[in-house]
Design a protein around this motif. Sequence first.
Motif, mmCIF file in Angstrom:
data_model
loop_
_atom_site.group_PDB
_atom_site.id
_atom_site.type_symbol
_atom_site.label_atom_id
_atom_site.label_comp_id
_atom_site.label_asym_id
_atom_site.label_seq_id
_atom_site.Cartn_x
_atom_site.Cartn_y
_atom_site.Cartn_z
ATOM 1 N N ILE A 178 36.960 25.584 41.077
ATOM 2 C CA ILE A 178 37.595 24.518 40.306
ATOM 3 C C ILE A 178 37.078 24.581 38.874
ATOM 4 C CG2 ILE A 178 37.926 22.023 40.129
ATOM 5 C CD1 ILE A 178 37.298 21.960 43.214
ATOM 6 N N GLY A 179 37.985 24.737 37.927
ATOM 7 C CA GLY A 179 37.603 24.882 36.531
ATOM 8 C C GLY A 179 38.100 23.730 35.674
ATOM 9 N N GLY A 180 38.127 23.946 34.378
ATOM 10 C CA GLY A 180 38.533 22.905 33.439
ATOM 11 C C GLY A 180 40.025 22.667 33.381
ATOM 12 N N ALA A 181 40.819 23.717 33.602
ATOM 13 C CA ALA A 181 42.272 23.588 33.507
ATOM 14 C C ALA A 181 42.975 24.227 34.701
ATOM 15 C CB ALA A 181 42.773 24.222 32.209
ATOM 16 N N GLY A 182 42.240 24.547 35.743
ATOM 17 C CA GLY A 182 42.878 25.159 36.897
ATOM 18 C C GLY A 182 41.912 25.311 38.049
ATOM 19 N N PHE A 183 42.427 25.893 39.117
ATOM 20 C CA PHE A 183 41.620 26.077 40.314
ATOM 21 C C PHE A 183 42.261 27.154 41.174
ATOM 22 C CE2 PHE A 183 44.720 22.794 41.043
ATOM 23 C CZ PHE A 183 45.219 23.028 42.314
ATOM 24 N N ASP A 184 41.476 27.663 42.097
ATOM 25 C CA ASP A 184 41.993 28.596 43.091
ATOM 26 C C ASP A 184 42.232 27.825 44.377
ATOM 27 O OD1 ASP A 184 41.763 30.651 41.280
ATOM 28 O OD2 ASP A 184 40.037 31.588 42.234
ATOM 29 N N LEU A 185 43.259 28.225 45.081
ATOM 30 C CA LEU A 185 43.588 27.640 46.366
ATOM 31 C C LEU A 185 43.523 28.752 47.398
ATOM 32 C CD1 LEU A 185 44.393 24.819 47.338
ATOM 33 C CD2 LEU A 185 46.770 25.556 47.231
ATOM 34 N N ALA A 186 42.712 28.550 48.419
ATOM 35 C CA ALA A 186 42.515 29.540 49.474
ATOM 36 C C ALA A 186 43.375 29.170 50.678
ATOM 37 C CB ALA A 186 41.048 29.580 49.876
ATOM 38 N N GLN B 110 57.760 37.233 52.192
ATOM 39 C CA GLN B 110 57.983 35.896 52.733
ATOM 40 C C GLN B 110 56.672 35.129 52.931
ATOM 41 O OE1 GLN B 110 60.859 34.428 52.811
ATOM 42 N NE2 GLN B 110 61.785 36.313 52.065
ATOM 43 N N PHE B 111 55.565 35.847 53.045
ATOM 44 C CA PHE B 111 54.274 35.165 53.170
ATOM 45 C C PHE B 111 54.022 34.280 51.943
ATOM 46 C CE2 PHE B 111 53.406 37.864 56.725
ATOM 47 C CZ PHE B 111 52.370 37.264 57.424
ATOM 48 N N LEU B 112 54.435 34.731 50.765
ATOM 49 C CA LEU B 112 54.244 33.912 49.565
ATOM 50 C C LEU B 112 55.059 32.629 49.655
ATOM 51 C CD1 LEU B 112 54.120 36.616 46.774
ATOM 52 C CD2 LEU B 112 52.228 35.447 47.894
ATOM 53 N N ARG B 113 56.248 32.685 50.249
ATOM 54 C CA ARG B 113 57.037 31.474 50.455
ATOM 55 C C ARG B 113 56.329 30.545 51.436
ATOM 56 N NH1 ARG B 113 59.643 29.138 54.309
ATOM 57 N NH2 ARG B 113 59.652 30.991 55.574
ATOM 58 N N LEU B 114 55.765 31.110 52.511
ATOM 59 C CA LEU B 114 55.023 30.289 53.472
ATOM 60 C C LEU B 114 53.855 29.582 52.787
ATOM 61 C CD1 LEU B 114 54.933 32.784 56.481
ATOM 62 C CD2 LEU B 114 56.412 30.779 56.242
ATOM 63 N N LEU B 115 53.165 30.295 51.908
ATOM 64 C CA LEU B 115 52.047 29.686 51.178
ATOM 65 C C LEU B 115 52.536 28.597 50.240
ATOM 66 C CD1 LEU B 115 49.907 32.835 50.309
ATOM 67 C CD2 LEU B 115 49.725 31.331 52.301
ATOM 68 N N GLU B 116 53.661 28.845 49.577
ATOM 69 C CA GLU B 116 54.231 27.829 48.685
ATOM 70 C C GLU B 116 54.622 26.579 49.471
ATOM 71 O OE1 GLU B 116 57.521 27.772 45.188
ATOM 72 O OE2 GLU B 116 58.209 28.536 47.128
ATOM 73 N N ASP B 117 55.276 26.767 50.618
ATOM 74 C CA ASP B 117 55.643 25.621 51.457
ATOM 75 C C ASP B 117 54.402 24.823 51.850
ATOM 76 O OD1 ASP B 117 58.283 26.446 51.311
ATOM 77 O OD2 ASP B 117 58.386 27.166 53.382
ATOM 78 N N ALA B 118 53.351 25.520 52.263
ATOM 79 C CA ALA B 118 52.104 24.844 52.645
ATOM 80 C C ALA B 118 51.504 24.098 51.454
ATOM 81 C CB ALA B 118 51.103 25.859 53.190
ATOM 82 N N ARG B 119 51.544 24.718 50.290
ATOM 83 C CA ARG B 119 50.969 24.106 49.078
ATOM 84 C C ARG B 119 51.708 22.814 48.728
ATOM 85 N NH1 ARG B 119 50.999 28.625 46.459
ATOM 86 N NH2 ARG B 119 52.915 28.358 45.289
ATOM 87 N N VAL B 120 53.041 22.839 48.765
ATOM 88 C CA VAL B 120 53.827 21.657 48.423
ATOM 89 C C VAL B 120 53.539 20.527 49.409
ATOM 90 C CG1 VAL B 120 56.187 20.740 48.289
ATOM 91 C CG2 VAL B 120 55.630 22.933 47.208
ATOM 92 N N ILE C 153 52.220 22.522 36.692
ATOM 93 C CA ILE C 153 51.257 23.480 37.235
ATOM 94 C C ILE C 153 51.964 24.820 37.363
ATOM 95 C CG2 ILE C 153 51.750 22.973 39.665
ATOM 96 C CD1 ILE C 153 48.636 23.106 40.090
ATOM 97 N N LEU C 154 51.257 25.877 37.074
ATOM 98 C CA LEU C 154 51.813 27.230 37.148
ATOM 99 C C LEU C 154 50.960 28.108 38.055
ATOM 100 C CD1 LEU C 154 52.554 27.996 33.384
ATOM 101 C CD2 LEU C 154 54.206 27.331 35.144
ATOM 102 N N VAL C 155 51.615 29.023 38.737
ATOM 103 C CA VAL C 155 50.901 30.044 39.501
ATOM 104 C C VAL C 155 50.532 31.153 38.522
ATOM 105 C CG1 VAL C 155 51.102 31.792 41.293
ATOM 106 C CG2 VAL C 155 52.045 29.510 41.674
ATOM 107 N N ALA C 156 49.252 31.466 38.430
ATOM 108 C CA ALA C 156 48.784 32.524 37.542
ATOM 109 C C ALA C 156 48.461 33.811 38.294
ATOM 110 C CB ALA C 156 47.544 32.056 36.777
ATOM 111 N N ARG C 157 48.169 33.704 39.605
ATOM 112 C CA ARG C 157 47.766 34.887 40.357
ATOM 113 C C ARG C 157 47.894 34.612 41.849
ATOM 114 N NH1 ARG C 157 43.314 36.571 43.151
ATOM 115 N NH2 ARG C 157 42.344 34.550 42.864
ATOM 116 N N HIS C 158 48.276 35.655 42.578
ATOM 117 C CA HIS C 158 48.228 35.638 44.040
ATOM 118 C C HIS C 158 47.448 36.855 44.498
ATOM 119 C CE1 HIS C 158 51.176 32.534 44.975
ATOM 120 N NE2 HIS C 158 52.113 33.134 44.282
ATOM 121 N N GLU C 159 46.685 36.690 45.544
ATOM 122 C CA GLU C 159 46.058 37.820 46.234
ATOM 123 C C GLU C 159 46.214 37.546 47.718
ATOM 124 O OE1 GLU C 159 41.783 40.180 46.545
ATOM 125 O OE2 GLU C 159 42.056 38.606 45.042
#
Length: 156
Positions: free
Chosen positions: A91-99, A34-44, A62-68
Motif C-alpha cells: 500500500i503506497g501513497g497513490a496506489g496499492f497492489d491487490l493479490a 479470461q482469468f483477467l476478467r475473473l480477477l476483475e469481477d472479483a475486484r468489483v 482508479i486505473l490498472v497499472a500492471r497485472h502478473e
Amino acid sequence: MPEEPAPAETLRYRVDVPLRWSDMDAYGHVNNVQFLRLLEDARVIGFEGWFGQDRSVLSEGILVARHEIEYLAPLQFRLPPIVVEMWATKIGGAGFDLAYEVRDGRSTPDTVYARAETTLVLYDFATSTPRRMDDALRSVLDQHSGDPVAFRWRRR
C-alpha cells in the motif's frame, strides 16, 4: 523469556465468481485471458464488500497499472463458481497492489488454479494525474492487507 506472537494471518476476502461457457478455449480450459476478467469481477465485488455502496473506489477513479499472473493448474468449465481470494499488499501513497488466488473452493484438497497480482493507481480523471490515498481508504486496505503473492519464481 515470553514467546513472540505469531504473525497475523492475512485476512483474505473470498468472492464466488461464476464461469461462462464462452470462457473456454479450444482445449476445453478456461482461456488464460479470461482469468483477467475473473480477477476483475472479483475486484468489483470485493471493493463493494470492502468499501460499501456509498463509496465506490471505482467511480472515484482508479486505473490498472500492471497485472502478473501465474497459472498453476488447468481450469475446466463447470457450473459451480470458482472462488477468488483477494487481499491488499504494498500500500503506497497513490496506489496499492491487490493479490489473488483463484481456487476451486469446494474440494479437498483445494486446487489453486492461479496466483496473481494487480497494481492499482488512484487517478483523478479531471486532471489526468494520480491522486493521493486518503486515510479512510488506507484504513480499509490495511484491514485487508497481507503478504505479497507467493509466486513460484520469487522462491528461487
